[in-house]
Write a protein that holds these residues in place. Structure first.
Motif, PDB file in Angstrom:
ATOM      1  N   ILE A  48       0.853  -1.198   0.000  1.00  0.00           N
ATOM      2  CA  ILE A  48       0.000   0.000   0.000  1.00  0.00           C
ATOM      3  C   ILE A  48       0.884   1.241   0.000  1.00  0.00           C
ATOM      4  N   ALA A  49       1.873   1.266   0.895  1.00  0.00           N
ATOM      5  CA  ALA A  49       2.756   2.430   0.994  1.00  0.00           C
ATOM      6  C   ALA A  49       3.522   2.653  -0.308  1.00  0.00           C
ATOM      7  N   VAL A  50       4.009   1.580  -0.904  1.00  0.00           N
ATOM      8  CA  VAL A  50       4.761   1.702  -2.160  1.00  0.00           C
ATOM      9  C   VAL A  50       3.843   2.199  -3.275  1.00  0.00           C
ATOM     10  N   ALA A  51       2.623   1.692  -3.316  1.00  0.00           N
ATOM     11  CA  ALA A  51       1.661   2.135  -4.342  1.00  0.00           C
ATOM     12  C   ALA A  51       1.388   3.629  -4.212  1.00  0.00           C
ATOM     13  N   LEU A  52       1.186   4.097  -2.998  1.00  0.00           N
ATOM     14  CA  LEU A  52       0.897   5.517  -2.788  1.00  0.00           C
ATOM     15  C   LEU A  52       2.119   6.375  -3.103  1.00  0.00           C
ATOM     16  N   TYR A  53       3.301   5.878  -2.781  1.00  0.00           N
ATOM     17  CA  TYR A  53       4.541   6.590  -3.108  1.00  0.00           C
ATOM     18  C   TYR A  53       4.639   6.778  -4.625  1.00  0.00           C
ATOM     19  N   HIS A  54       4.403   5.691  -5.359  1.00  0.00           N
ATOM     20  CA  HIS A  54       4.452   5.771  -6.830  1.00  0.00           C
ATOM     21  C   HIS A  54       3.364   6.691  -7.374  1.00  0.00           C
ATOM     22  N   HIS A  55       2.154   6.571  -6.839  1.00  0.00           N
ATOM     23  CA  HIS A  55       1.049   7.379  -7.335  1.00  0.00           C
ATOM     24  C   HIS A  55       1.343   8.866  -7.136  1.00  0.00           C
ATOM     25  N   ILE A  92     -10.212  -2.895   2.050  1.00  0.00           N
ATOM     26  CA  ILE A  92     -10.230  -3.356   0.655  1.00  0.00           C
ATOM     27  C   ILE A  92     -11.057  -2.403  -0.204  1.00  0.00           C
ATOM     28  N   GLU A  93     -12.162  -1.932   0.326  1.00  0.00           N
ATOM     29  CA  GLU A  93     -13.004  -0.978  -0.409  1.00  0.00           C
ATOM     30  C   GLU A  93     -12.233   0.313  -0.702  1.00  0.00           C
ATOM     31  N   ILE A  94     -11.526   0.835   0.286  1.00  0.00           N
ATOM     32  CA  ILE A  94     -10.719   2.055   0.104  1.00  0.00           C
ATOM     33  C   ILE A  94      -9.647   1.824  -0.950  1.00  0.00           C
ATOM     34  N   LEU A  95      -8.981   0.681  -0.866  1.00  0.00           N
ATOM     35  CA  LEU A  95      -7.910   0.379  -1.820  1.00  0.00           C
ATOM     36  C   LEU A  95      -8.452   0.214  -3.233  1.00  0.00           C
ATOM     37  N   GLN A  96      -9.605  -0.418  -3.373  1.00  0.00           N
ATOM     38  CA  GLN A  96     -10.201  -0.581  -4.701  1.00  0.00           C
ATOM     39  C   GLN A  96     -10.596   0.769  -5.304  1.00  0.00           C
ATOM     40  N   LYS A  97     -11.151   1.654  -4.493  1.00  0.00           N
ATOM     41  CA  LYS A  97     -11.499   2.997  -4.974  1.00  0.00           C
ATOM     42  C   LYS A  97     -10.246   3.755  -5.393  1.00  0.00           C
ATOM     43  N   HIS A  98      -9.191   3.626  -4.588  1.00  0.00           N
ATOM     44  CA  HIS A  98      -7.951   4.315  -4.931  1.00  0.00           C
ATOM     45  C   HIS A  98      -7.328   3.697  -6.193  1.00  0.00           C
ATOM     46  N   LEU A 106      -5.781   9.709 -12.260  1.00  0.00           N
ATOM     47  CA  LEU A 106      -6.176  10.896 -11.513  1.00  0.00           C
ATOM     48  C   LEU A 106      -5.078  11.273 -10.534  1.00  0.00           C
ATOM     49  N   GLN A 107      -5.058  12.525 -10.147  1.00  0.00           N
ATOM     50  CA  GLN A 107      -4.035  13.030  -9.231  1.00  0.00           C
ATOM     51  C   GLN A 107      -4.120  12.307  -7.888  1.00  0.00           C
ATOM     52  N   TYR A 108      -2.962  12.108  -7.287  1.00  0.00           N
ATOM     53  CA  TYR A 108      -2.857  11.482  -5.971  1.00  0.00           C
ATOM     54  C   TYR A 108      -3.642  12.270  -4.923  1.00  0.00           C
ATOM     55  N   GLU A 109      -4.299  11.557  -4.040  1.00  0.00           N
ATOM     56  CA  GLU A 109      -4.937  12.108  -2.841  1.00  0.00           C
ATOM     57  C   GLU A 109      -4.605  11.176  -1.688  1.00  0.00           C
ATOM     58  N   SER A 110      -4.333  11.739  -0.528  1.00  0.00           N
ATOM     59  CA  SER A 110      -4.026  10.939   0.652  1.00  0.00           C
ATOM     60  C   SER A 110      -5.236  10.117   1.074  1.00  0.00           C
ATOM     61  N   ILE A 111      -4.968   8.940   1.597  1.00  0.00           N
ATOM     62  CA  ILE A 111      -6.022   8.096   2.159  1.00  0.00           C
ATOM     63  C   ILE A 111      -5.659   7.778   3.605  1.00  0.00           C
ATOM     64  N   ASN A 112      -6.656   7.401   4.372  1.00  0.00           N
ATOM     65  CA  ASN A 112      -6.444   6.943   5.737  1.00  0.00           C
ATOM     66  C   ASN A 112      -6.839   5.479   5.832  1.00  0.00           C
ATOM     67  N   LEU A 141       2.434  17.938  -1.160  1.00  0.00           N
ATOM     68  CA  LEU A 141       2.925  17.637  -2.505  1.00  0.00           C
ATOM     69  C   LEU A 141       4.044  18.566  -2.946  1.00  0.00           C
ATOM     70  N   SER A 142       4.242  19.673  -2.240  1.00  0.00           N
ATOM     71  CA  SER A 142       5.323  20.599  -2.590  1.00  0.00           C
ATOM     72  C   SER A 142       6.649  20.209  -1.945  1.00  0.00           C
ATOM     73  N   ASN A 143       6.633  19.214  -1.062  1.00  0.00           N
ATOM     74  CA  ASN A 143       7.838  18.765  -0.377  1.00  0.00           C
ATOM     75  C   ASN A 143       8.587  17.777  -1.274  1.00  0.00           C
ATOM     76  N   ASP A 144       9.560  18.289  -2.023  1.00  0.00           N
ATOM     77  CA  ASP A 144      10.290  17.477  -2.988  1.00  0.00           C
ATOM     78  C   ASP A 144      11.005  16.302  -2.327  1.00  0.00           C
TER      79      ASP A 144
END
Length: 173
Positions: A48-55, A92-98, A106-112, A141-144
């Motif tokens: 999950i963390a790697v997917a969000l990092y890439h996204h 699983i529902e959150i992950l499927q939506k993401h 679509l642009q990345y958005e943080s999830i909980n 998102l501005s933190n390079d």
């Protein structure tokens, strides 16, 4: 009740949105577990963390692959996820939506992550409060450095460890 590395993962995930550190802390913990395998629920959380990092970086192919792997893994590990204080069905529902957002580029958005254990939630809030951070705030998102950490951090220790492992393998042949 919960492993310290897991609560650290949750802290990095929800307070700092530092998915790179999520991966680092949980991977080290996972590798220390006896009989660890790529099918472990810990791997699904890492994915999950790697997917969000890439996204977040706009790497949709890498994000899609990792998110699909996480969904596949964690769909089979509902008991383990529930023991970690998370709502497995909601996760699983959150992950499927993401995953659909990734699929549609679509642009990345943080999830909980859906924490359902009040005790775990209090541990997390306490960790955030000690650092003067807000639980669940959106990623900066501005933190390079945060967005591109794998290319900007000092990797000399990782490179040295890999050299040592390679030398060990060569000497064992």
């Amino acid at each position: 009740m919960y492993p310290k590395d897991y609560t650290q993962y949750l802290f990095y995930f929800h307070c700092l949105r530092d998915y790179f550190e999520c991966h680092e802390v949980l991977e080290e913990f996972w590798k220390e577990q006896p009989n660890h395998s790529r099918e472990d629920h810990w791997v699904g959380l890492i994915q999950i963390a790697v997917a969000l990092y890439h996204h977040r970086r706009g790497n949709f192919n890498g994000a899609k692959k990792m998110m699909n792997n996480a969904i596949s893994n964690l769909s089979k590990k509902t008991k383990e996820i529930e023991k970690l204080g998370l709502d497995s069905m909601q996760l699983i529902e959150i992950l499927q939506k993401h995953s659909q957002k990734i699929e549609n580029k679509l642009q990345y958005e943080s999830i909980n992550l859906p924490i359902k254990d009040d005790h775990l939630m209090q541990i997390c809030y306490d960790m955030a409060e000690k650092q003067n951070l807000n639980w669940g705030s959106a990623s900066d998102l501005s933190n390079d450095y945060l967005v591109n950490k794998h290319t900007l951090r000092d990797r000399s220790d990782v490179i040295e460890t890999r050299k040592e492992e390679l030398n060990k393998r060569k000497n064992n042949l």
